[in-house]
Design a protein around this motif. Structure first.
Motif: not given
Ligand SMILES: [Zn+2]
Length: 292
Positions: A159-177, A179-186
């Motif tokens: 389930p997307p709520e069990r997934v944290l996709v990390d090292h995102l930036n301005e170009t990738t954040v919308a895709l991850v959101r 998809a219903g996953a958590w958005a991580g930023f380093s």
């Protein structure tokens, strides 16, 4: 201010860093298993590393009042080395151990067929162990890498709520959101995301399912980037409650899905009392930087 740093490689940091983290309000950390720089040549060097994350590093953190957890996986970069592949047979037994709060870091480095296989296999392990997954996105070709990452996550059935996709930036954040996953930023000192850009993303996308980490390791990095982002949020008009959501409640909600997150203060480190006697770090230049 209370902070959970959801991605920090403390093995490569000093005790000064633990002292500075505690002083700045970081009470809980999660250390993902990762690439150590020097290539590993056998499964034994992975299992020794996993044991050290779950044993020694956890103990070392507790001496400074910090609750330490780990995520366990074969990292994407070493997925390409046939000498490392057999560690996949060892990962499931580590996923059952105390202090393991996710499978990770998994995902793509160079997007090879080997990485595909290892990524999918470890998402299945997350399913089987009923754990969340911490997913690394490649530093090169980030948009294509993130798209492919989300396709593999979708195919895994996790389930997307069990997934944290990390090292995102301005170009990738919308895709991850989307998809219903958590958005991580380093947040880094001089590459990728910084505090100002992070604040702008929070203004644009809001504070739900947004997670900030320092990703500090043996490269040029700053373990206090979580705290500095919190201060930048306050300076930009976010409330204390917004800061608490992004720096504490969001990462807690994500990793609590493991059932293994420990949030109680370390004995001897009661809130408001400061660190235990004998822990002295006023001279730390890192700390001075934060207080300035
Ligand atoms: Zn990392």
């Amino acid at each position: 201010m209370r902070i959970l740093d959801p991605h920090i490689h403390m093995t490569s940091r000093t005790t000064d860093d633990y002292e500075a983290l505690y002083a700045a309000g970081v009470r809980v950390v999660v250390e993902p298993a990762f690439w150590l720089g020097q290539p590993r040549t056998s499964v034994g060097s992975f299992t020794d590393y996993f044991d050290s994350l779950l044993g020694w590093e956890r103990f070392r953190a507790a001496q400074f009042g910090v609750r330490h957890h780990a995520t366990i996986a074969l990292n994407p970069k070493e997925a390409n080395d046939p000498r490392c592949r057999d560690v996949l047979a060892e990962v499931p037994r580590y996923l059952l151990k105390d202090g393991v709060v996710a499978v990770g870091e998994v995902g793509y480095d160079s997007m090879t067929p080997e990485e595909d296989e290892v990524f999918a296999a470890q998402l299945q392990m997350a399913q089987d162990a009923e754990l969340p997954a911490l997913v690394h996105t490649p530093h090169r070709d980030k948009l294509a890498g993130t798209r492919r990452t989300l396709d593999v996550v979708r195919e895994s059935g996790l389930p997307p709520e069990r997934v944290l996709v990390d090292h995102l930036n301005e170009t990738t954040v919308a895709l991850v959101r989307d998809a219903g996953a958590w958005a991580g930023f380093s947040i880094y000192p001089d590459t990728k995301m910084d505090e100002g850009r992070m604040v702008a993303l929070l203004q644009e996308y809001g504070t739900d399912r947004m997670i900030v980490n320092s990703a500090a390791d043996w490269g040029r990095s700053d373990p206090l980037k979580t705290v500095k982002t919190a201060r930048a949020m306050l300076a930009a008009g976010f409330t204390e409650d917004d800061v608490d959501q992004v720096l504490w409640r969001n990462p807690v909600a994500f990793y609590e899905q493991s059932g293994n997150l420990v949030l109680d203060p370390v004995p001897g480190f009661t809130e408001g009392a400061g660190p235990a006697a004998g822990v002295e770090y006023e001279g730390s230049s890192v700390l001075r930087g934060v207080r300035a």
